[in-house]
Write a protein that holds these residues in place. Structure first.
Motif, PDB file in Angstrom:
ATOM      1  N   GLU A 364      48.706  21.906   0.977  1.00 42.76           N
ATOM      2  CA  GLU A 364      47.985  21.876   2.255  1.00 42.76           C
ATOM      3  C   GLU A 364      47.939  20.484   2.850  1.00 42.76           C
ATOM      4  N   LEU A 365      48.129  19.482   1.995  1.00 42.70           N
ATOM      5  CA  LEU A 365      47.966  18.109   2.458  1.00 42.70           C
ATOM      6  C   LEU A 365      49.141  17.652   3.293  1.00 42.70           C
ATOM      7  N   LYS A 366      48.861  16.655   4.111  1.00 46.81           N
ATOM      8  CA  LYS A 366      49.947  16.067   4.889  1.00 46.81           C
ATOM      9  C   LYS A 366      50.852  15.288   3.952  1.00 46.81           C
ATOM     10  N   TYR A 420      47.588  13.096  12.367  1.00 48.20           N
ATOM     11  CA  TYR A 420      47.980  14.494  12.203  1.00 48.20           C
ATOM     12  C   TYR A 420      49.382  14.733  12.742  1.00 48.20           C
TER      13      TYR A 420
ATOM     14  N   VAL B  13      45.393  16.967   6.826  1.00 49.87           N
ATOM     15  CA  VAL B  13      46.444  17.942   7.081  1.00 49.87           C
ATOM     16  C   VAL B  13      47.323  17.378   8.184  1.00 49.87           C
ATOM     17  N   GLY B  14      48.511  17.962   8.351  1.00 50.03           N
ATOM     18  CA  GLY B  14      49.395  17.389   9.355  1.00 50.03           C
ATOM     19  C   GLY B  14      50.300  18.412  10.005  1.00 50.03           C
ATOM     20  N   ALA B  15      50.857  18.027  11.131  1.00 49.85           N
ATOM     21  CA  ALA B  15      51.822  18.877  11.812  1.00 49.85           C
ATOM     22  C   ALA B  15      53.099  18.931  10.971  1.00 49.85           C
ATOM     23  N   LYS B  16      53.858  19.971  11.175  1.00 51.96           N
ATOM     24  CA  LYS B  16      55.014  20.186  10.304  1.00 51.96           C
ATOM     25  C   LYS B  16      56.204  19.286  10.640  1.00 51.96           C
TER      26      LYS B  16
END
Ligand code: SF4
Ligand code: SF4
Lengths: 496, 357
Positions: A364-366, A420, B13-16
């Motif tokens: 789930e993490l970046k 993000y 979290v991040g964009a793909k």
């Protein structure tokens, strides 16, 4: 066509994957077993820490005041349950550094016995100032995460003759759904809290703003607000960070809060739905802020849920209850995944600011593989504050912090949109937080250096003055001596 | 100093989209036009394409090794490959091998690595290489093969193609000719009028790309489709392509209306040369274009203006390369003056006034 030329009401922002369904569709859980020990920090708010007025070994009842607020911007702390005070000492804070801060440790006796409470018959007969006083005494702070003492905000609203109270029900962070559930289940109580706040601020109108991904919450709130024409419930677009107070104020009122001003100075005050609910409980039932609803979510959580948690409960207790798989947990985050901060371990207490606890798995993490900036400008277009994250990061990288400040470092709200979106996985927010801290430290150091210099200068001046004085005295003495000798010589001449 | 090792703050979290994802999307968008170009010009075009792309990657590897870094992750980001690919698209399809290799070397070494690698360069590497080649080797860079689709009788076989690529053409005049823009320019210089010059011009064939030109630049249709798809994917923004094409169309329309015998129509402008490739794939290069929407509009208008001016009055029939380089040079300036307004501040950065109630 005209709207094309109007100033855009929403700037920047991202559409993050929501991950809310797992928790937003089930009722709030109220049966967390009462923890044996509660770790209650004395500072759970913006401002000065509270000052304890109990002693180790004291027996306390639920709702009893443990520490009183100190100064104008501060908030008191109460006992979340009945029991015995074990310790007042430094314990690791719920913060990435886990540095120790002062906490009261309460051993619960399992009886959960309330202190007698006193409630007004009709709170609308109370003076508005009295509402603020009661809200302040109940230890209520902004529950959206800002933790600014609510009473202070009510007072500012009253003093500035604010005309609109905005209730923030946007809950734009992914994963979190505690406000959503609260609105679905406690709409009537929240609306009552809103009315009490309006009364406390002597304000006419309230607008409850709810993101349009929460239709059930909207319906519940809309229905609850129907009898009160001064309270309007509206839907707003779903776009992180819609819940940023200044973004929301601009969207709802069209007004922009100037840098360096409080929103009340332009006639708007904003509170969170959770805060409104706490106000209801404080005024109608005389209950101080003892617990809050927390979203426990993330792929490592077997039973994700919204749960009512007494303040001071250790995160590990929550993890046990929700059956978190500690093997697969790659990161523990307090708050939402965009703005929340990661915690080093789960032996830390929940506080008034804790809207969520996430146990995230690696998938789930970046991605953390950092690559060079390709100047794609995605960070510029998502920044709600209108900054240029890539340029600020470039400046910080070569340690030109002043240049970064010049192009807006201090206007960064750490919303996380830039981090993000960045395809190169550059930890932009990390850069900005580091730089802000550094700038602050340098300013303090400079301040101190200046003060030292002033003291030094003063001392030098004093020494000089003394030296000068001595010199003058010496000269005077010499002159007097010469004079005496001359007189003597003249006398002798006369004698001769 | 600041690392991910202890990621304290968000976003967790991040964009793909990653860098390599973006690069691959762009290459995917280029694919139809490239395949069509290679089909139109046969095996020599394929040779050139492969040589240019692989030498670009090779040069990148050498540079990174020389800097003492590990090459694999850098190659995997796809940027060197994309640079080589874009360069190959802009070369005459039957150019000899050394044009491709020299071009790649110029693009990767002079255009990118001397500045410090990905994201640091001032000029678009592919355009820099193209313009340098054009100035240094004007003959090779303006020898345009006839359309001779693969497997047709005019198309050289595989053995012939090797000879063309590695030894050059012997019967140049039989298999080459001028591009539409080049032809018009020469004819103008002999004081012919447009109506006569364009007797055999077919807008349709030019539109689908059945015409002499650079390896991958001929098909207006496929390039535009690729570009629009990129916009829809959110990889590029519409500001630069639209403002660029709009500017050229507007200027060309005005001049064409005033004097239709000496100024070519906007349709021919849009339909020929590097126009579509530049508008959608070159001018939109992240690294060398401005960061803000307004800045990008200015950039697009500037490119369009320069392309029109160079095409119409300059010495070269095609001005896209020069135009892009000039505007690349102006990009830091544009970014300096055109910035987003910070929330709660005016354009100059002072706090807004508190509105009087
Ligand atoms: S999003 Fe990342 S790669 Fe793109 S410009 Fe910003 S910092 Fe650079
Ligand atoms: S974290 Fe700061 S710089 Fe990044 S998008 Fe948010 S406000 Fe802009």
């Amino acid at each position: 066509m005209l709207s094309f030329f109007k100033k855009p009401l929403i700037r920047g922002g991202v559409h993050a994957e929501e991950h809310k369904a797992a928790t937003a569709t089930q009722a709030i859980v109220y049966n967390l077993p009462l923890p044996k020990k509660l770790y209650i920090p004395l500072q759970q708010h913006v401002g000065k820490p509270a000052e304890p007025l109990i002693r180790v070994g004291d027996k306390v009842l639920k709702g009893q005041l443990l520490a009183y607020s100190q100064g104008v911007i501060s908030a008191p702390v109460h006992a979340p349950s009945s029991g015995i005070i074990l310790d007042v000492n430094d314990y690791p804070a719920p913060h990435p550094s886990a540095l120790p801060i002062r906490m009261i440790v309460l051993e619960t006796d399992g009886k959960d016995k309330w202190i007698p409470t006193e409630v007004p018959i009709d709170p609308f007969r109370l003076e508005p100032e009295d509402i603020s006083l009661r809200v302040g005494a109940a230890g209520i702070v902004g529950l959206g995460g800002a933790t600014f003492p609510t009473a202070v905000k009510l007072n500012m609203g009253r003093d500035n003759h604010v005309d609109t109270l905005i209730i923030n029900g946007s809950e734009c962070e992914p994963y979190l759904s505690c406000d959503d559930r609260l609105m679905q289940e406690r709409a009537g109580e929240i609306i009552d809290g809103v009315r009490l706040m309006l009364h406390g601020m002597r304000t006419e109108n309230a607008v409850v703003a709810i993101e349009d991904n929460k239709p059930h919450a909207f319906l519940a709130m809309h229905t609850a607000a129907l009898p009160f024409p001064t309270i309007q419930v509206i839907q707003i677009p779903t776009r992180y960070p819609m819940g940023w107070d200044r973004q929301l104020i601009r969207y709802v009122t069209g007004k922009e809060v100037p840098v360096g001003c409080r929103s009340s100075e332009i006639g708007v005050t904003i509170h969170n739905v959770g805060t409104a609910h706490a106000v209801h409980k404080a005024i109608r039932h005389g209950q101080p802020l003892l617990s809050r609803i927390i979203t426990v979510a993330g792929a490592a959580v077997k039973h994700p849920m919204n749960i009512e948690v007494p303040l001071g409960t250790l995160i590990s207790e929550l993890f046990n209850f929700c059956e978190v798989n500690t093997e697969t947990t790659a990161r523990i985050v307090m708050g939402g995944p965009m703005m929340g901060e990661s915690l080093p371990h789960s032996g830390l207490p929940t506080v008034k600011a804790t809207s969520g606890i996430l146990a995230l798995t690696a998938s789930e993490l970046k991605n953390t593989e950092e690559q060079p900036c390709i100047r794609c400008a995605a960070c510029v277009s998502v920044c709600p504050a209108g900054l240029r994250p890539l340029d600020m990061a470039n400046n910080i990288r070569v340690n030109q912090l002043d240049a970064a400040v010049d192009i807006g470092l201090k206007d960064c709200i750490s919303c996380g949109c830039c981090s993000y979106i960045c395809p190169s996985n550059i930890p932009l927010v990390q850069y900005f937080k580091y730089a802000s801290g550094e700038v602050m430290a340098r300013q303090q150091a400079q301040h101190k250096a200046e003060q030292n210099k002033r003291l030094m200068d003063a001392r030098n001046a004093r020494m000089e003055r003394i030296a000068q004085q001595q010199l003058e005295e010496e000269q005077a003495r010499l002159a007097a001596k010469a004079e005496r000798e001359r007189l003597k010589a003249a006398e002798q001449e006369v004698v001769a | 100093m600041i690392t991910h090792l202890k990621p304290a703050s968000g976003a967790h979290v991040g964009a793909k989209a990653s860098v390599s994802f973006i690069m691959w999307q762009v290459m995917l968008a280029l694919l139809p036009a490239t395949v069509f170009g290679i089909w139109c010009f046969g095996w020599p075009a394929l040779n050139l394409f492969v040589i240019t792309v692989s030498s670009a990657v090779l040069f990148e590897v050498i540079c990174i090794r020389m800097a003492g870094r590990v090459a694999k992750p850098v190659i995997m980001d796809g940027s060197a490959m994309l640079t080589g690919w874009l360069l190959a698209m802009t070369l005459p399809p039957w150019s000899p091998w050394w044009i491709g290799v020299t071009g790649s070397g110029l693009a990767i070494i002079l255009g990118k690595q001397v500045y410090g690698g990905l994201g640091q360069n001032l000029f678009n590497p592919a355009m820099l290489a193209r313009v340098a080649l054009l100035i240094s080797f004007p003959i090779e860079m303006t020898t345009w093969a006839n359309v001779s689709p693969l497997f047709s009788s005019q198309s050289p076989g595989i053995a012939d193609s090797w000879r063309i690529t590695f030894m050059g053409l012997d019967n140049i005049d039989a298999v080459t000719g001028a591009t539409t823009l080049g032809y018009i320019k020469t004819e103008f210089s002999q004081n012919h009028l447009l109506a006569d010059i364009l007797k055999d011009y077919s807008g349709f064939l030019n539109f689908i790309g059945w015409t002499r030109g650079s390896l991958g630049e001929t098909s207006t249709l496929l390039l535009a489709l690729g570009g629009v798809w990129l916009i829809r994917q959110g990889i590029i923004q519409w500001y630069i392509p639209i403002s660029l094409l709009f500017t050229v169309t507007g200027l060309a329309s005005i001049f064409h209306m005033v004097d239709s015998q000496h100024y070519i129509s906007p349709m021919i402008h849009l339909n020929s040369g590097a126009m579509m490739c530049v508008a959608f794939f070159i001018a939109t290069d992240y690294v060398t274009s401005p960061n803000t929407p307004t800045g990008q509009l200015v950039f697009g208008v500037g490119c369009g203006l320069l392309i029109f001016v160079i095409r119409t009055w300059g010495a070269y029939p095609e001005g896209a390369g020069f135009a892009v380089l000039l505007m690349n040079a102006a990009t830091p300036l544009i970014d300096h003056y055109i910035r987003p307004r910070i929330y709660g501040r005016d354009r100059k950065g002072r706090p807004l006034e508190i509105p009087k109630p």
